[in-house]
Scaffold this motif. Sequence first.
Motif, PDB file in Angstrom:
ATOM      1  N   PRO A  15      -0.422   9.027   5.440  1.00  0.00           N
ATOM      2  CA  PRO A  15      -0.912   8.801   6.741  1.00  0.00           C
ATOM      3  C   PRO A  15      -1.734   7.662   6.934  1.00  0.00           C
ATOM      4  O   PRO A  15      -2.440   7.711   8.251  1.00  0.00           O
ATOM      5  CB  PRO A  15      -1.724  10.253   6.716  1.00  0.00           C
ATOM      6  N   ALA A  16      -2.269   6.889   5.931  1.00  0.00           N
ATOM      7  CA  ALA A  16      -3.101   5.890   6.038  1.00  0.00           C
ATOM      8  C   ALA A  16      -2.704   4.766   6.977  1.00  0.00           C
ATOM      9  O   ALA A  16      -3.505   4.037   7.538  1.00  0.00           O
ATOM     10  CB  ALA A  16      -3.661   5.372   4.663  1.00  0.00           C
ATOM     11  N   GLY A  17      -1.352   4.445   6.973  1.00  0.00           N
ATOM     12  CA  GLY A  17      -0.972   3.613   7.725  1.00  0.00           C
ATOM     13  C   GLY A  17      -0.925   2.031   7.160  1.00  0.00           C
ATOM     14  O   GLY A  17      -1.045   1.181   7.608  1.00  0.00           O
ATOM     15  N   LEU A  18      -0.990   2.097   5.819  1.00  0.00           N
ATOM     16  CA  LEU A  18      -1.343   0.714   5.161  1.00  0.00           C
ATOM     17  C   LEU A  18      -0.023   0.158   4.754  1.00  0.00           C
ATOM     18  O   LEU A  18       0.796   0.826   4.217  1.00  0.00           O
ATOM     19  CB  LEU A  18      -2.420   0.952   4.094  1.00  0.00           C
ATOM     20  N   PRO A  19       0.169  -1.182   4.801  1.00  0.00           N
ATOM     21  CA  PRO A  19       1.563  -1.661   4.500  1.00  0.00           C
ATOM     22  C   PRO A  19       1.832  -2.027   2.974  1.00  0.00           C
ATOM     23  O   PRO A  19       0.828  -2.214   2.449  1.00  0.00           O
ATOM     24  CB  PRO A  19       1.669  -3.101   5.423  1.00  0.00           C
ATOM     25  N   LEU A  20       2.999  -1.844   2.446  1.00  0.00           N
ATOM     26  CA  LEU A  20       3.569  -2.282   1.170  1.00  0.00           C
ATOM     27  C   LEU A  20       3.970  -3.818   1.499  1.00  0.00           C
ATOM     28  O   LEU A  20       4.455  -3.937   2.654  1.00  0.00           O
ATOM     29  CB  LEU A  20       4.361  -1.484   0.502  1.00  0.00           C
ATOM     30  N   ALA A  21       4.184  -4.664   0.588  1.00  0.00           N
ATOM     31  CA  ALA A  21       4.357  -6.089   0.749  1.00  0.00           C
ATOM     32  C   ALA A  21       5.516  -6.331  -0.295  1.00  0.00           C
ATOM     33  O   ALA A  21       5.233  -5.904  -1.680  1.00  0.00           O
ATOM     34  CB  ALA A  21       3.296  -6.917   0.678  1.00  0.00           C
ATOM     35  N   VAL A  22       6.493  -7.116  -0.137  1.00  0.00           N
ATOM     36  CA  VAL A  22       7.047  -7.845  -1.311  1.00  0.00           C
ATOM     37  C   VAL A  22       6.818  -9.310  -1.061  1.00  0.00           C
ATOM     38  O   VAL A  22       6.780  -9.726   0.061  1.00  0.00           O
ATOM     39  CB  VAL A  22       8.603  -7.430  -1.040  1.00  0.00           C
ATOM     40  N   GLN A  23       7.519 -10.014  -2.044  1.00  0.00           N
ATOM     41  CA  GLN A  23       7.433 -11.574  -1.941  1.00  0.00           C
ATOM     42  C   GLN A  23       8.674 -12.070  -2.317  1.00  0.00           C
ATOM     43  O   GLN A  23       9.421 -11.622  -3.274  1.00  0.00           O
ATOM     44  CB  GLN A  23       6.468 -12.188  -2.875  1.00  0.00           C
TER      45      GLN A  23
END
Length: 75
Positions: free
Chosen positions: A63-71
């Motif tokens: 529910p925090a709405g924080l993104p995960l990222a890849v490179q």
Amino acid sequence: AQDFTRVLGAECDVLLTPAACGPAPVLGGAAEPTREYASDVMTIAASLAGLPALALPVRVLQPAGLPLAVQLIAA
């Protein structure tokens, strides 16, 4: 750059890896130095090898709405 080529071979043009150990920190939240240093560990290899890399947000955690990222690291 030569180490990546030697390990991955000539067949690999791009490597997909995590950009951080977890989701993005909350904007304006309290800084945690240990967490900040740990998140850099995923991007250091490309920087030290002098390889071009691009970090992209790929998913939003609820529910925090924080993104995960890849490179993407070009070999």
